[in-house]
Write a protein that holds these residues in place. Structure first.
Motif, PDB file in Angstrom:
ATOM      1  N   LYS A  30       0.812  -1.214   0.000  1.00 22.82           N
ATOM      2  CA  LYS A  30       0.000   0.000   0.000  1.00 22.82           C
ATOM      3  C   LYS A  30       0.848   1.267   0.000  1.00 22.82           C
ATOM      4  CE  LYS A  30      -3.546   2.350   2.785  1.00 22.82           C
ATOM      5  NZ  LYS A  30      -4.408   2.234   3.995  1.00 22.82           N
ATOM      6  N   ASP A  31       1.844   1.358   0.889  1.00 17.41           N
ATOM      7  CA  ASP A  31       2.639   2.582   0.978  1.00 17.41           C
ATOM      8  C   ASP A  31       3.575   2.739  -0.217  1.00 17.41           C
ATOM      9  OD1 ASP A  31       1.844   3.875   3.542  1.00 17.41           O
ATOM     10  OD2 ASP A  31       2.459   1.960   4.370  1.00 17.41           O
ATOM     11  N   ASP A  32       4.096   1.628  -0.739  1.00 15.58           N
ATOM     12  CA  ASP A  32       4.898   1.694  -1.958  1.00 15.58           C
ATOM     13  C   ASP A  32       4.063   2.261  -3.102  1.00 15.58           C
ATOM     14  OD1 ASP A  32       6.970   0.508  -0.572  1.00 15.58           O
ATOM     15  OD2 ASP A  32       6.567  -1.504  -1.351  1.00 15.58           O
ATOM     16  N   LEU A  49       1.686  13.302   1.124  1.00 15.42           N
ATOM     17  CA  LEU A  49       3.002  12.694   0.991  1.00 15.42           C
ATOM     18  C   LEU A  49       3.682  12.534   2.347  1.00 15.42           C
ATOM     19  CD1 LEU A  49       5.370  11.691  -0.754  1.00 15.42           C
ATOM     20  CD2 LEU A  49       6.013  14.083  -1.120  1.00 15.42           C
ATOM     21  N   ALA A  50       3.509  13.509   3.211  1.00 16.18           N
ATOM     22  CA  ALA A  50       4.135  13.465   4.535  1.00 16.18           C
ATOM     23  C   ALA A  50       3.601  12.332   5.401  1.00 16.18           C
ATOM     24  CB  ALA A  50       3.944  14.807   5.251  1.00 16.18           C
ATOM     25  N   THR A  51       2.429  11.792   5.055  1.00 11.20           N
ATOM     26  CA  THR A  51       1.822  10.731   5.879  1.00 11.20           C
ATOM     27  C   THR A  51       2.203   9.328   5.411  1.00 11.20           C
ATOM     28  OG1 THR A  51      -0.213  10.502   4.554  1.00 11.20           O
ATOM     29  CG2 THR A  51      -0.172  12.240   6.232  1.00 11.20           C
ATOM     30  N   VAL A  52       2.851   9.204   4.264  1.00  8.76           N
ATOM     31  CA  VAL A  52       3.199   7.873   3.734  1.00  8.76           C
ATOM     32  C   VAL A  52       4.325   7.274   4.570  1.00  8.76           C
ATOM     33  CG1 VAL A  52       4.065   6.593   1.751  1.00  8.76           C
ATOM     34  CG2 VAL A  52       2.469   8.494   1.413  1.00  8.76           C
ATOM     35  N   GLU A  53       4.130   6.038   5.010  1.00  9.30           N
ATOM     36  CA  GLU A  53       5.135   5.384   5.841  1.00  9.30           C
ATOM     37  C   GLU A  53       6.472   5.304   5.111  1.00  9.30           C
ATOM     38  OE1 GLU A  53       5.901   1.152   8.222  1.00  9.30           O
ATOM     39  OE2 GLU A  53       4.017   1.523   7.169  1.00  9.30           O
ATOM     40  N   GLY A  54       7.553   5.661   5.817  1.00 12.47           N
ATOM     41  CA  GLY A  54       8.882   5.570   5.250  1.00 12.47           C
ATOM     42  C   GLY A  54       9.377   6.836   4.591  1.00 12.47           C
ATOM     43  N   VAL A  55       8.514   7.826   4.406  1.00 14.01           N
ATOM     44  CA  VAL A  55       8.941   9.081   3.784  1.00 14.01           C
ATOM     45  C   VAL A  55       9.753   9.903   4.774  1.00 14.01           C
ATOM     46  CG1 VAL A  55       8.118  11.343   2.974  1.00 14.01           C
ATOM     47  CG2 VAL A  55       7.127   9.250   2.052  1.00 14.01           C
TER      48      VAL A  55
END
Length: 331
Positions: free
Chosen positions: A208-210, A237-243
């Motif tokens: 999902k996050d990818d 964009l700031a909420t996507v895991e790993g960013v």
């Protein structure tokens, strides 16, 4: 032994990459040499995973290391710009600040159907590869390399071409962005629907996050985007895991200082970077950087290719973007 000879030897016995693995690189090179820059990159899901042959080709032929510009002493806020003090302490701070600025901007009119989008993108890799083609061969080709490209804003033929479900025209991208919901979770869900993940020959389905990060990256490459829509995209964009975000400005392919919004490509030992202009917060390009030193084995009898942490595999800087009245115009 020169790099090109070594490259040919390394590639000689490598397995032939499939259509999906080659698509992103082939798309960028063909577009640049032909002088056309599609509105968005092709969305093959497997840009995340490079084949042995593709990695060796990119690295051996055009590897270069970009300079990094760090502040003289650690501090939560970065340098001052027209938009205000940069806070690069976290993705939420950096992208939230960008969104705040964009939400205060006047909304320009949507481009007319008869207008064109002019883009200039500096890509040292493609330029160097073109210059390595012998002059006598270049003279026989019906194409050339140029960092400048023009695409029609209203391209009905492309919109109606159902053979490429990934491509979005300038007008389609503008209206997709303008219609995105406010809430980050809903916005990301909408973009995953608009830009579907891979399947079958186009690569495995993404997590999902990818998937969210890839869809955001593709839409951010679009021009123009309404400032309010761009603000919503940055907040999501700031909420996507790993960013993440670098705590200092970096140098892009054109030498400018830019913000780097990052996300690790775990399977590739590299990270993807979305570059953002620190003055007006427009999209400024993209990079791919090696995060862990490793070797890529070549055919028997050849030395492995050594990749070092910090090596830059891709570095594209968008230095100009404008809506113009005719193809060939830059203003």
């Amino acid at each position: 032994m020169d790099e090109m000879t070594r490259l040919r030897e390394l590639r000689a016995d490598a397995p032939v990459p499939d259509r999906a693995a080659l698509a992103p690189g082939r798309e960028r090179l063909t577009d640049a040499i032909a002088g056309r820059n599609r509105r968005t990159r092709r969305l093959w899901a497997d840009w995340r995973v490079a084949s042995l042959g593709a990695v060796v080709a990119i690295t051996a032929a055009a590897l270069f290391v970009a300079q990094v510009v760090a502040p003289s002493s650690p501090r939560p806020a970065g340098p001052a710009t027209v938009a205000g003090d940069l806070d690069l302490s976290s993705p939420a701070a950096a992208l939230g600040g960008a969104a705040d600025f964009l939400e205060r901007q006047e909304v320009p009119p949507e481009p007319r159907p008869d207008q064109w989008i002019y883009l200039r993108e500096e890509d040292p890799d493609q330029k160097r590869q073109w210059e390595e083609v012998p002059a006598e061969i270049r003279e026989q080709m019906d194409m050339t390399y140029s960092p400048d490209s023009w695409i029609p804003y209203d391209d009905k033929a492309a919109e109606n071409d159902e053979s490429d479900s990934d491509y979005r025209t300038a007008r389609e991208s503008y209206r997709i962005a303008a219609g995105l919901p406010e809430a980050p979770e809903a916005l990301l869900a909408k973009l995953r629907e608009v830009f579907p993940t891979g399947s079958g020959p186009d690569g495995p389905r993404e997590k999902k996050d990818d998937h969210s990060f890839r869809a955001l990256t593709v839409l951010l490459q679009s021009y123009p985007l309404p400032p309010g829509a761009l603000a919503r995209i940055y907040r999501a964009l700031a909420t996507v895991e790993g960013v993440g975000v670098t705590d200092h400005l970096i140098r892009d392919a054109s030498g400018r200082q830019v913000i780097a919004v990052t996300r690790e490509n775990g399977q590739d030992n590299s990270r993807r970077e979305i570059l953002v202009d620190p003055v007006d917060y427009s999209y400024a390009g993209e990079r791919e950087v090696v995060t862990r030193a490793h070797e890529i084995s070549g055919p028997d009898g050849t030395e492995p290719m050594v990749l070092k942490r910090g090596d830059v595999l891709m570095d594209i800087a968008r230095t100009k973007a404008a809506v113009v009245d005719a193809k060939g115009r830059k203003t």
